[in-house]
Write a protein that holds these residues in place. Sequence first.
Motif, PDB file in Angstrom:
ATOM      1  N   PRO A 105      -1.164 -20.657   6.558  1.00  0.00           N
ATOM      2  CA  PRO A 105      -0.713 -20.089   5.280  1.00  0.00           C
ATOM      3  C   PRO A 105       0.245 -18.936   5.518  1.00  0.00           C
ATOM      4  N   PRO A 106       1.371 -18.907   4.803  1.00  0.00           N
ATOM      5  CA  PRO A 106       2.351 -17.826   5.002  1.00  0.00           C
ATOM      6  C   PRO A 106       1.871 -16.529   4.366  1.00  0.00           C
ATOM      7  N   THR A 107       1.434 -15.600   5.198  1.00  0.00           N
ATOM      8  CA  THR A 107       0.863 -14.352   4.685  1.00  0.00           C
ATOM      9  C   THR A 107       1.567 -13.105   5.202  1.00  0.00           C
ATOM     10  N   GLY A 118       4.390  -8.653  -5.325  1.00  0.00           N
ATOM     11  CA  GLY A 118       3.509  -7.500  -5.216  1.00  0.00           C
ATOM     12  C   GLY A 118       4.239  -6.176  -5.125  1.00  0.00           C
ATOM     13  N   LEU A 119       5.559  -6.180  -5.151  1.00  0.00           N
ATOM     14  CA  LEU A 119       6.302  -4.924  -5.127  1.00  0.00           C
ATOM     15  C   LEU A 119       6.135  -4.197  -6.458  1.00  0.00           C
ATOM     16  N   PRO A 120       6.063  -2.872  -6.427  1.00  0.00           N
ATOM     17  CA  PRO A 120       5.929  -2.128  -7.685  1.00  0.00           C
ATOM     18  C   PRO A 120       7.182  -2.248  -8.537  1.00  0.00           C
ATOM     19  N   VAL A 121       7.012  -2.026  -9.825  1.00  0.00           N
ATOM     20  CA  VAL A 121       8.112  -2.200 -10.781  1.00  0.00           C
ATOM     21  C   VAL A 121       9.348  -1.376 -10.408  1.00  0.00           C
ATOM     22  N   PRO A 122       9.230  -0.099 -10.008  1.00  0.00           N
ATOM     23  CA  PRO A 122      10.450   0.656  -9.670  1.00  0.00           C
ATOM     24  C   PRO A 122      11.235   0.042  -8.515  1.00  0.00           C
ATOM     25  N   VAL A 123      10.538  -0.530  -7.533  1.00  0.00           N
ATOM     26  CA  VAL A 123      11.243  -1.156  -6.412  1.00  0.00           C
ATOM     27  C   VAL A 123      11.935  -2.433  -6.882  1.00  0.00           C
ATOM     28  N   ARG A 124      11.257  -3.225  -7.699  1.00  0.00           N
ATOM     29  CA  ARG A 124      11.884  -4.445  -8.216  1.00  0.00           C
ATOM     30  C   ARG A 124      13.094  -4.106  -9.081  1.00  0.00           C
ATOM     31  N   THR A 125      12.994  -3.045  -9.855  1.00  0.00           N
ATOM     32  CA  THR A 125      14.122  -2.625 -10.684  1.00  0.00           C
ATOM     33  C   THR A 125      15.308  -2.209  -9.819  1.00  0.00           C
ATOM     34  N   GLN A 174      22.875   0.901  19.776  1.00  0.00           N
ATOM     35  CA  GLN A 174      22.303   0.668  18.454  1.00  0.00           C
ATOM     36  C   GLN A 174      20.795   0.907  18.512  1.00  0.00           C
ATOM     37  N   VAL A 175      20.280   1.526  17.471  1.00  0.00           N
ATOM     38  CA  VAL A 175      18.849   1.822  17.382  1.00  0.00           C
ATOM     39  C   VAL A 175      18.199   0.812  16.446  1.00  0.00           C
ATOM     40  N   GLU A 176      17.022   0.327  16.840  1.00  0.00           N
ATOM     41  CA  GLU A 176      16.345  -0.695  16.051  1.00  0.00           C
ATOM     42  C   GLU A 176      14.881  -0.325  15.856  1.00  0.00           C
ATOM     43  N   ILE A 177      14.394  -0.554  14.639  1.00  0.00           N
ATOM     44  CA  ILE A 177      12.965  -0.489  14.350  1.00  0.00           C
ATOM     45  C   ILE A 177      12.459  -1.910  14.161  1.00  0.00           C
ATOM     46  N   SER A 178      11.445  -2.287  14.924  1.00  0.00           N
ATOM     47  CA  SER A 178      10.744  -3.556  14.720  1.00  0.00           C
ATOM     48  C   SER A 178       9.402  -3.227  14.081  1.00  0.00           C
ATOM     49  N   THR A 179       9.195  -3.699  12.877  1.00  0.00           N
ATOM     50  CA  THR A 179       7.986  -3.346  12.150  1.00  0.00           C
ATOM     51  C   THR A 179       6.802  -4.179  12.621  1.00  0.00           C
ATOM     52  N   ALA A 180       5.617  -3.674  12.359  1.00  0.00           N
ATOM     53  CA  ALA A 180       4.427  -4.510  12.457  1.00  0.00           C
ATOM     54  C   ALA A 180       4.444  -5.474  11.273  1.00  0.00           C
ATOM     55  N   PRO A 181       4.003  -6.723  11.468  1.00  0.00           N
ATOM     56  CA  PRO A 181       3.950  -7.645  10.318  1.00  0.00           C
ATOM     57  C   PRO A 181       2.925  -7.168   9.310  1.00  0.00           C
ATOM     58  N   ARG A 182       3.269  -7.320   8.037  1.00  0.00           N
ATOM     59  CA  ARG A 182       2.404  -6.835   6.963  1.00  0.00           C
ATOM     60  C   ARG A 182       2.020  -7.974   6.020  1.00  0.00           C
ATOM     61  N   ARG A 183       0.833  -7.831   5.417  1.00  0.00           N
ATOM     62  CA  ARG A 183       0.343  -8.872   4.518  1.00  0.00           C
ATOM     63  C   ARG A 183       0.896  -8.760   3.102  1.00  0.00           C
ATOM     64  N   SER A 184       1.547  -7.653   2.794  1.00  0.00           N
ATOM     65  CA  SER A 184       2.172  -7.525   1.474  1.00  0.00           C
ATOM     66  C   SER A 184       3.517  -6.837   1.621  1.00  0.00           C
ATOM     67  N   LEU A 185       4.427  -7.195   0.743  1.00  0.00           N
ATOM     68  CA  LEU A 185       5.731  -6.531   0.750  1.00  0.00           C
ATOM     69  C   LEU A 185       5.604  -5.067   0.372  1.00  0.00           C
ATOM     70  N   ARG A 186       4.627  -4.742  -0.461  1.00  0.00           N
ATOM     71  CA  ARG A 186       4.415  -3.333  -0.816  1.00  0.00           C
ATOM     72  C   ARG A 186       4.098  -2.525   0.447  1.00  0.00           C
ATOM     73  N   ASP A 187       3.176  -3.030   1.274  1.00  0.00           N
ATOM     74  CA  ASP A 187       2.837  -2.327   2.509  1.00  0.00           C
ATOM     75  C   ASP A 187       4.034  -2.271   3.450  1.00  0.00           C
ATOM     76  N   LEU A 207      14.409 -13.094  -0.017  1.00  0.00           N
ATOM     77  CA  LEU A 207      14.110 -14.214   0.877  1.00  0.00           C
ATOM     78  C   LEU A 207      12.627 -14.563   0.829  1.00  0.00           C
ATOM     79  N   THR A 208      11.783 -13.554   0.805  1.00  0.00           N
ATOM     80  CA  THR A 208      10.345 -13.816   0.704  1.00  0.00           C
ATOM     81  C   THR A 208      10.033 -14.578  -0.581  1.00  0.00           C
ATOM     82  N   ALA A 209      10.622 -14.155  -1.686  1.00  0.00           N
ATOM     83  CA  ALA A 209      10.369 -14.798  -2.978  1.00  0.00           C
ATOM     84  C   ALA A 209      10.902 -16.225  -3.006  1.00  0.00           C
ATOM     85  N   LEU A 210      12.080 -16.459  -2.430  1.00  0.00           N
ATOM     86  CA  LEU A 210      12.682 -17.786  -2.473  1.00  0.00           C
ATOM     87  C   LEU A 210      11.901 -18.806  -1.662  1.00  0.00           C
ATOM     88  N   LEU A 211      11.210 -18.355  -0.630  1.00  0.00           N
ATOM     89  CA  LEU A 211      10.443 -19.277   0.212  1.00  0.00           C
ATOM     90  C   LEU A 211       8.963 -19.338  -0.167  1.00  0.00           C
TER      91      LEU A 211
END
Length: 410
Positions: A31-33, A385-392, A92-105, A329-333
């Motif tokens: 499952p894509p989480t 799951g993103l909060p309304v201000p971020v979606r706006t 070039q400087v890069e941040i590789s994030t830890a994978p998260r279960r929600s876009l909000r996180d 991209l997350t929403a489209l897939l």
Amino acid sequence: MMSSDLESGTVLRTVADAEGYVARICFKTGPPTLTGVELEWTLHDAAEPTRPVTPDRLRAALGPHAPTTLAPDAPAAPLPGSGTVSVEPGGQVEISTAPRRSLRDLHDHTSADIRHLTGLLAAAGLVLGRTGIDPYRPPTPVVDTPRYRAMRCAFDRLGAAGRTMMYSTAGLQVCLDAGTADQVVDRWVVAHAVGPPLLATFATARRHQRRETGWASARMAAWLCIDPARTRPVWSPAAAPGDPAAAWARYALAAPLLCVRRDGDDWTAPSGVSFRDWLVGALPRPPTTADLDYHLSTLFPPVRPRGYLELRYLDTQPDGEWIAPVALLTALLEDDRTRDAARALAESTADRWTEAARRGLRDPALARVADEVLDLGLRALDRTGLPVPVRTEIEAIVARRLAAGREERG
């Protein structure tokens, strides 16, 4: 590298063994989480952006977060939000994030990491770039390793684009789960199909070395030019979807070696030798699964399977705007209905990578598809799951990009 490192892994005896190994490790279903991002920026002196940034200055600025390629004895400590810092060959400087279960996180933790990183850099008089290619300086090496020297040697045989890519470009990579067994093909195809309109919409790499390049994304132009055997898309609308794992295995084994790990500093690969050639005896020793893992890390198609799907076609975004293409991209897939609609809308321009890089939204076909695909993605944002201000804010970012495209088309 010590000999014991080179001897790690299982010896591969046949092409079939190698193909089976690639298929097993590169498409892990479920499952894509999870969602992750890799955010890369060019780096500049705050007062004089054309001034080179030295390794010593960058090492001191990053402190305990400096990667071992820059500071071999550093702890390479993660950032407060758990992201890790790496430094690419041009500094070039890069941040590789830890994978998260929600876009909000993901948004919250990544934003915190970016704030921490920019604070460290600001204290050293440094700032992150805002575009996908260095707008000020020519390609110049900052970090030198056996891998990077071998890459430069291989790319130099093909022209100047390789050095531009290595030393001057910066991208945004979106990492999404491959999905369940019955979703993998659709997620694979849609991740490719929406690439050209999203590349066109979020292109930021027009200026390089203080002049206009004539490309909407000179970053993507460099990638497309260096070596089609390792940068062309694995899927195209001309081919049936088939089995993505088998297609990727064929692609990987046919690609020429970029470097060969050895004791010592010379990892230069013999010209024109593919991994398949190595399997049938082109080099003195047989390859191992560790060699194949390393070879896979030297392949750079727009969508690369790594157990998950790594979408590599986006330019670095201006401050705070990275979340827009990631969320879309997350929403489209996300679900079957949205994926089906996205594929139907995008398939007509799914092979227009060069046009997207060159013209962006000045290309009428891409502009039309971008309008439709982005509208679809925006309507699906409420399920992220993103909060309304971020979606706006995402809606405002997309509106600005599309409006700028309409203005350019006249």
